[in-house]
Write a protein that holds these residues in place. Structure first.
Motif, PDB file in Angstrom:
ATOM      1  N   ILE A   1       0.769  -0.986  -0.018  1.00 47.04           N
ATOM      2  CA  ILE A   1      -0.062  -0.063   0.003  1.00 47.04           C
ATOM      3  C   ILE A   1       0.790   1.266   0.109  1.00 47.04           C
ATOM      4  CG2 ILE A   1      -1.545   1.203   1.501  1.00 47.04           C
ATOM      5  CD1 ILE A   1      -3.018  -1.441   2.312  1.00 47.04           C
ATOM      6  N   ILE A   2       1.990   1.051   0.736  1.00 44.21           N
ATOM      7  CA  ILE A   2       2.921   2.420   0.899  1.00 44.21           C
ATOM      8  C   ILE A   2       3.674   2.555  -0.442  1.00 44.21           C
ATOM      9  CG2 ILE A   2       5.047   3.295   2.032  1.00 44.21           C
ATOM     10  CD1 ILE A   2       3.511   1.636   4.554  1.00 44.21           C
ATOM     11  N   ASP A   3       4.054   1.364  -1.036  1.00 38.30           N
ATOM     12  CA  ASP A   3       5.108   1.396  -2.231  1.00 38.30           C
ATOM     13  C   ASP A   3       3.949   1.716  -3.593  1.00 38.30           C
ATOM     14  OD1 ASP A   3       7.183   0.748  -0.802  1.00 38.30           O
ATOM     15  OD2 ASP A   3       6.958  -1.357  -1.516  1.00 38.30           O
ATOM     16  N   PHE A   4       2.852   1.719  -3.472  1.00 39.17           N
ATOM     17  CA  PHE A   4       1.732   2.072  -4.539  1.00 39.17           C
ATOM     18  C   PHE A   4       1.759   3.476  -4.928  1.00 39.17           C
ATOM     19  CE2 PHE A   4      -2.290  -0.002  -6.605  1.00 39.17           C
ATOM     20  CZ  PHE A   4      -2.253   0.958  -7.226  1.00 39.17           C
ATOM     21  N   SER A   5       2.910   4.092  -5.531  1.00 47.43           N
ATOM     22  CA  SER A   5       2.910   5.345  -5.989  1.00 47.43           C
ATOM     23  C   SER A   5       2.477   5.882  -7.194  1.00 47.43           C
ATOM     24  CB  SER A   5       4.541   5.669  -5.473  1.00 47.43           C
ATOM     25  OG  SER A   5       5.183   4.813  -6.653  1.00 47.43           O
TER      26      SER A   5
END
Lengths: 247, 78
Positions: free
Chosen positions: B58-62
């Motif tokens: 979720i955090i890496d989904f940039s």
């Protein structure tokens, strides 16, 4: 029935406040994912009885809150069920032995924080995401008056509950965007297995310090959790409700 | 098929027109894709593809493209 047709996730259901909360929720028409560390015949019989008596579904879910991989796996099982989750009660917690801060190993502090605080945060991340999809939900954290007032010894317990209280207030703000309420109860000393770790002297002091001059009962805490979980408290969020006989 | 579902999640989460240059979309570069919008997108994708994303993902989904890479880990083929 305050929770008719709702579904809850409750941790620490095998005894004490968690077990009472499970029963009170079932009595109020709520189906429950009943989380505890390991199965037992006694617990299986207990939930079977609740299902028969109150015509609700109880799904036992066994995992160790100290293991984040197990928490994730449990969350995935709930997620896979595709059920709408209305309520999360973060009840499970542990108390350390009553040692002074200067004699408390750092690892012991981390262990207590891991279960009393971080596992609750991890569950809120997963279950909160499920709730956010429905734009509704109620999260109730079981803190302690120790987290508000402090107390002799047990620095790690007191600090972990204070962290849970701080998180409750912060999360109430963040989750309000999704119409999810976040509150906590702060029980005083309650008649559960956990008081076995308290000295007789400390126990007597706790009783004499509250207005009602007695220990709390697990069901009295469960009833406060019921109120915060239900729509009866629909405009209440970010609050810490003391259930301690007055002080 | 999955590309269409993926695009639909962006359109519905961020109220985007069909003519959007989706490949250029990046987190925090337009008003709708802020942290709240991001979680709406994650919820939409989890529902659409019946998956539960890990926090790190979720955090890496940039970006739009990075999201496709991440979804492949969950056996979503593009």
């Amino acid at each position: 029935m305050l929770l008719q047709g709702k579904t809850a996730v409750i941790t620490g259901c095998s005894r004490g406040i968690g077990k009472s909360t499970l029963e009170v929720f079932a009595r109020n028409g709520c189906s429950v994912w009943a989380c505890c560390r390991k199965p037992s015949e006694e617990f299986e019989a207990f939930i079977l009885n609740l299902q028969n008596e109150y015509k609700v579904s109880i799904y036992p879910l066994y995992f160790d809150l100290a293991d984040s991989e197990q928490v994730k796996k449990a969350a995935k099982e709930i997620f896979s069920s595709k059920q709408k989750i209305d309520i999360l009660v973060n009840n499970a917690g542990v108390t350390p032995t009553n040692s002074l801060f200067l004699m408390t190993p750092l690892d012991s502090m981390k262990e207590i924080f891991n279960i009393n605080f971080f596992s609750s945060m991890q569950l809120i991340q997963y279950i909160g995401r499920l709730m956010s999809k429905n734009r509704s939900g109620s999260i109730v954290n079981v803190a302690s008056i120790a987290g508000l007032d402090g107390g002799p010894g047990q620095l790690e317990y007191t600090a972990s509950k204070a962290a849970l209280i701080g998180a409750t207030k912060k999360l109430a703000d963040e989750f309000a965007d999704y119409q999810i309420r976040v509150n906590a109860v702060a029980p005083g000393v309650v008649e559960t297995d956990m008081i076995g770790r308290m000295s007789e002297e400390l126990l007597q002091e706790s009783v004499s310090n509250n207005h009602m001059k007695r220990l709390g009962k697990a069901e009295e805490i469960a009833n406060a959790i019921l109120f915060l979980a239900s729509d009866q408290s629909s405009f209440i969020t970010g609050q810490i409700l003391r259930v301690d006989g007055g002080c | 098929m999955n590309e269409q579902k993926y695009k639909k999640a962006f359109i519905e989460s961020f109220n985007l027109p069909d003519t959007t240059e989706f490949e250029k979309l990046e987190y925090n570069t337009f008003e709708e894709w802020d942290s709240i919008g991001h979680m709406q997108l994650v919820a939409a994708l989890e529902t659409e593809f019946d998956i539960m994303m890990d926090m790190d993902d979720i955090i890496d989904f940039s970006t739009y493209e990075k999201g496709k890479e991440i979804l492949k880990k969950y056996e979503v083929a593009f």
